[in-house]
Structure formats: structure tokens, C-alpha cells
Motif scaffolding. Structure first.
Motif, PDB file in Angstrom:
ATOM      1  N   PRO A 534      51.045   7.591  58.535  1.00 39.57           N
ATOM      2  CA  PRO A 534      50.066   7.305  57.471  1.00 39.57           C
ATOM      3  C   PRO A 534      50.573   7.569  56.060  1.00 39.57           C
ATOM      4  O   PRO A 534      50.289   6.791  55.145  1.00 39.57           O
ATOM      5  N   LEU A 535      51.322   8.667  55.853  1.00 39.52           N
ATOM      6  CA  LEU A 535      51.791   8.965  54.496  1.00 39.52           C
ATOM      7  C   LEU A 535      52.795   7.926  54.022  1.00 39.52           C
ATOM      8  O   LEU A 535      52.758   7.479  52.869  1.00 39.52           O
ATOM      9  N   ALA A 536      53.717   7.530  54.893  1.00 36.07           N
ATOM     10  CA  ALA A 536      54.685   6.489  54.524  1.00 36.07           C
ATOM     11  C   ALA A 536      53.971   5.176  54.232  1.00 36.07           C
ATOM     12  O   ALA A 536      54.308   4.463  53.276  1.00 36.07           O
ATOM     13  N   GLU A 537      52.952   4.860  55.018  1.00 38.90           N
ATOM     14  CA  GLU A 537      52.199   3.628  54.807  1.00 38.90           C
ATOM     15  C   GLU A 537      51.468   3.660  53.467  1.00 38.90           C
ATOM     16  O   GLU A 537      51.406   2.658  52.740  1.00 38.90           O
ATOM     17  N   ALA A 538      50.894   4.845  53.128  1.00 33.03           N
ATOM     18  CA  ALA A 538      50.152   4.960  51.870  1.00 33.03           C
ATOM     19  C   ALA A 538      51.061   4.821  50.657  1.00 33.03           C
ATOM     20  O   ALA A 538      50.626   4.356  49.594  1.00 33.03           O
TER      21      ALA A 538
END
Length: 540
Positions: A534-538
Motif C-alpha cells: 500500500p505505501l509503495a502504491e500511494a
């Protein structure tokens, strides 16, 4: 009125309704589990089951009751699905395939309600009503029973008895869940939720599936179950017609977990203890609601995957609530949330679903975390930690650690193995960071007994059916056995009076310590995985 103002009004109304119900309903549940009288209906159940309702059990016997009852539930529900074609109201849908039947049986018995099938094309009404709905009641009652057994461990002194599982199961079902679910079903019907034994209705030459939705919708949300009678779950207008039904369903999801903190305070004889737990639960629930709401209102994907009749505020409120509990119901597509919004939903589950958590599971989960927090505090000041007059020694902390680590172990091992399998890559719509988020979400949902999912992953092959079923079982029963072991150890102790060195557990210092421990354990365990998903996607 703007959507933000309307959303804030809904949140305010929800909190006010929960505040009104908290005291009377919490005290009522305390009376249910501390009273000695048995109703006629309960005595009839005990007679048929050959149970002595006035006997009590050691923790090991109590745990065997939970495991044995759940095992029989899995077997019966599996068989019911496999012989669906000979049952009434099957509508020609045939027998459920073996892998799917196993996954579904484990799912509903563990209060997960993960659905790897399309309900309106796979399940007939008999399996839905006799199999799945019954498990919606009794799986929630099992969670209540385990939570009450742990509270008794804190209350009792120098005994090896924790109560009677069969009595707690029966009372939770007949006195708590059944009457509230019945009344709630009537209210939901009044808001427009469908209730019919027909398989469908013809609309302009097309068949639209219907079912006895209201009766199952009520216990689906009240018992923090989450499995929908229709594939779109609470995004379907037959399950959730509008703003009022949506708010009522969110209220029912939170009613028992929130009120159980009052039950806890009443049973231990110090209601401030329950207020502290409620304060920590409420603070984390509010913080995550703010994160998810802000992420979805950012303009990146404001209405993608969301029903226009709910919009961003009601979608964020519903999603935050069902992932902060072990519910898994959805009124929007979680897969369509932004990277940060979807990450917030995932983080709710990674907290261990104790903010406020599921029926029973939220209370015993946060009490276990309180043991961990006090153990850490004891290490810092060089004292043996205590909670409610009970020493927290090696046995107690070990049981708490096993309960806490069961979910991360099942989640990370399951997701790690799945991530390297070629069949997993073939099941993903997105092979990048979002694809990893989908895998993490699936195993987090299963291991936390939540049941919601990102829609971009197909989980119908044998690996997913089997591995997710195993994660559901481990995530449910390993913590239950550890919690009951902890309860037995606490009950055997003599209750000691507090001293000048005892850390008070009714003030802001303990609340901060407990909230920090919940966040710290999740951060230390899951940040590497979240950073890759999720953090990489955000940040992309």
C-alpha cells in the motif's frame, strides 16, 4: 448541505446512538453472563444436549468445548453444501464443489464469512438459512463466551473454573443475539431491505435475484459476520437501500463490541476500567476514519467503486467500521480505494481488529494487548506487572504472546508463500504494488477472521481455497486456546491489593501505553510488507 457536513452529521448521530445504548445494553449482557437462573427454552436445550447447566469447567475443558463444537459445525456445514441438490429451495444450483465447500464451512464457523462464490448463483435458500445463518449466530456466541471466560479469569480468585461453555453459548445466542437480530430485521424491512423466499423476480425480461435478506442481514452485521446474501453485499440496494439502512447497519456492527466494554467494567466491579478500553478503541477508530475519509476525498478516485447513494463519507465510515471489527461487510469496492485509503483498511485489520473488534474477539483481543502493554511497562520500571490485582508472570505473558503472534504468523507465511506462486500471479489483475496489496489483504482478512476482500484477485483455485481456510482456522482457534489458558491461569491466582508501585489502569497514562502498544506491535510486524504494497502504491 455538503457531503462533508452530511457525513459529520452521520458520525455524530452514530456516536450519540452508541452512547445511549452503551450503558443499558452493556449492563444487560453482564446480567446475562452472571445470573444463575435458566429460562425454560435454555433448560430444554440443556436437556436435549445432556448438559448440566449448574456445573463449571476448567479452562482446558472449556477450550475442548469450543474446539469440538466448532469442528462439528465445520463438518455439518460442509456436508450440507455437498448435498445441496437434494435439499428444498436449491433452485437447481447443484452441489457446492469440495474446495469451495471446505473454505465456506471454515469461513462461517470461524466468524470470517469470506465468500469465494457468488451467493445468488451458488447457494440455495436452505443452505443459506439452515447452514450459514445458524453459524452467524453461534460463531458470534462463541466469541462472546470466550471473552466472558477471560473476564471471569480476572474476577475470580483461587479457582480452576471459568464457567460452562455450553451455558455461555446458549445464553449468548438466545438472550443477546436472537432478540436483537429479530428486532433489527423488522427495522431493516421497514427501511426497504428485501425479505422473500423466492429465488428471483422478472424485471424487463431479466431475472433479479432475491432472498430472505433482512433476517440474514441483521445477524450478518450484529454478529460482525459480514457475509452477504447477494454478491454485492451491502452495496446491493436489496441489502442496503439507502442512508438510514446504512447507518443502522453500522450501528449494529458496533453495538456489541462497544457495549462489551461496559460489560467488562461491570463484571470486574470498576467501570472506569471499561471506559479506558473504550477510549483507546474509540481514539484509534476515529483516527483511522480520518485517514481513510481524507484519502478518499482527495480527488484521486472519489467515486470509483462507490455507490452514489452513499458517496465518500458513508463509504469511508462503513469501510472503516467493518475492517476495525471482524465484520467484512462492504458497501463499496475496497479494491477501488486509493493506495492510502486501502492501506488504512488493511491497517485496521493488522491492528488485530480490536478497535473495537468483533463480537467478543475485540474485548479479549484488547485485554490480551493490555497484558502485553503492562509487561512492557514492568520491564521498564523493573517490577512484576499486575492487572486488576493479578500478577502477570511467565505463563500469563506467554499465553498473551501466543495469542498476539498467531495472526501475524498465519498472515505473513500464507501471503509470503502465495506471493511466489505462479498461480497467484495469474490470479492478479495487477502484478505490481497493488497486486501485492491484494494478496496481503486477502490473507489479513482470513487470518483476522474479517472476510472482506480486494476484488482484483481471483481466489477460487485449490491453493487459495485451502490456504485461506487454514489461515482462518489458525487465526481463530490458536488465540482462543491461548486466551482460555490465560483466563485459567488468572483465575487460579489470589487477587492482590494494589500497592504504591502498581501502575494505575484507569487513567490516561495506561490508555496511552495501551494504544501505543497496539500501534507498535502492528508497526514492528507489518511495516516491511506495507512498504512494498500500500505505501509503495500511494507514492507512485
Amino acid at each position: 448541505m455538503s457531503s462533508t457536513s452530511a457525513g459529520l452529521l452521520q458520525v455524530g448521530f452514530l456516536i450519540a446512538a452508541l452512547a445511549v445504548a452503551h450503558r443499558p445494553f452493556g449492563d444487560y449482557m453482564a446480567r446475562v453472563y452472571t445470573g444463575s437462573a435458566h429460562s425454560r427454552a435454555e433448560r430444554a436445550v440443556y436437556k436435549v444436549a445432556r448438559v448440566d447447566p449448574d456445573s463449571e469447567q476448567r479452562w482446558g475443558t472449556y477450550a475442548l468445548g469450543v474446539l469440538g463444537f466448532s469442528f462439528v459445525g465445520v463438518v455439518l456445514l460442509y456436508v450440507l453444501q455437498r448435498v445441496q441438490s437434494v435439499l428444498p429451495w436449491d433452485f437447481g444450483r447443484g452441489n457446492v464443489p469440495p474446495g469451495m465447500a471446505f473454505n465456506t464451512a471454515v469461513s462461517f464457523v470461524t466468524n470470517t464469512n469470506w465468500q469465494s462464490y457468488v451467493p445468488e448463483t451458488v447457494m440455495g435458500h436452505t443452505v443459506q438459512v439452515v447452514g450459514l445463518t445458524v453459524q452467524n449466530f453461534v460463531s458470534a456466541a462463541v466469541g462472546l463466551a470466550v471473552a466472558v471466560a477471560l473476564v471471569r479469569g480476572f474476577v475470580r480468585s483461587r479457582t480452576d473454573r471459568l464457567g460452562n461453555f455450553w451455558v455461555d453459548l446458549t445464553r449468548g445466542t438466545l438472550r443477546v443475539l436472537l432478540p436483537v437480530a429479530f428486532a433489527s430485521a423488522v427495522v431493516l424491512i421497514a427501511t426497504g431491505v428485501v425479505m422473500s423466499l423466492e429465488s428471483g423476480v422478472d424485471v424487463d425480461g431479466r431475472t433479479v435475484a432475491i432472498a430472505p435478506v433482512a433476517s440474514q442481514e441483521a445477524i450478518k452485521v450484529l454478529g460482525t459476520n459480514g457475509g452477504g446474501v447477494l454478491n454485492a453485499n451491502s452495496a446491493h440496494p436489496f441489502e442496503n437501500p439507502g442512508a438510514w439502512s446504512n447507518l443502522i447497519e453500522v450501528f449494529l456492527v458496533l453495538l456489541i463490541p462497544v457495549s462489551l466494554t461496559r460489560t467488562f467494567g461491570t463484571m470486574v466491579g470498576e467501570r472506569r476500567q471499561g471506559y479506558v478500553l473504550l477510549g483507546v478503541m474509540g481514539a484509534l477508530w476515529t483516527a483511522m476514519l480520518g485517514v481513510i475519509w481524507a484519502a478518499e476525498a482527495s480527488g484521486l478516485r472519489p467515486l470509483e467503486g462507490k455507490e452514489l447513494r452513499f458517496g465518500v463519507p458513508s463509504s469511508a465510515l462503513f469501510a472503516n467500521t467493518t475492517t476495525a471489527t471482524s465484520t467484512g461487510a462492504v458497501n463499496s469496492a475496497h479494491d477501488s480505494f486509493t493506495g492510502l485509503g486501502g492501506g488504512g483498511l488493511l491497517l485496521n485489520m493488522l491492528f488485530g481488529e480490536m478497535t473495537p473488534g468483533g463480537v467478543g474477539t475485540g474485548l479479549y483481543g484488547i485485554l490480551v494487548m493490555a497484558v502485553i502493554a503492562l509487561f512492557l511497562a514492568g520491564l521498564m520500571v523493573g517490577r512484576t506487572p499486575e492487572y486488576l490485582g493479578k500478577k502477570l508472570g511467565r505463563r500469563e505473558v506467554t499465553a498473551a504472546a501466543v495469542s498476539t503472534l498467531a495472526m501475524p504468523a498465519a498472515l505473513l507465511i500464507g501471503a509470503g508463500v502465495a506471493a511466489v506462486l505462479p498461480s497467484t500471479r495469474a490470479a492478479l489483475d495487477d502484478p505490481g504494488a497493488h497486486g501485492l496489496s491484494e494478496v496481503l489483504y486477502a490473507y489479513a482478512s482470513a487470518s483476522n477472521n474479517n472476510g472482506s476482500a480486494f476484488a482484483g484477485i481471483t481466489v477460487t483455485n485449490d491453493w487459495f481455497q485451502s490456504s485461506l481456510g487454514v489461515c482462518m482456522a489458525l487465526g481463530r482457534f490458536v488465540p482462543i486456546v491461548a486466551v482460555l489458558c490465560l483466563a485459567g491461569s488468572l483465575a487460579a491466582q489470589r487477587k492482590a491489593p494494589g500497592t504504591a508501585g502498581t501502575l494505575p489502569t484507569t487513567g490516561p497514562l495506561f490508555a496511552t501505553l495501551l494504544g501505543g502498544a497496539i500501534v507498535l506491535v502492528a508497526a514492528l510486524t507489518f511495516v516491511p510488507a506495507l512498504a512494498l504494497g500500500p505505501l509503495a502504491e500511494a507514492l507512485l
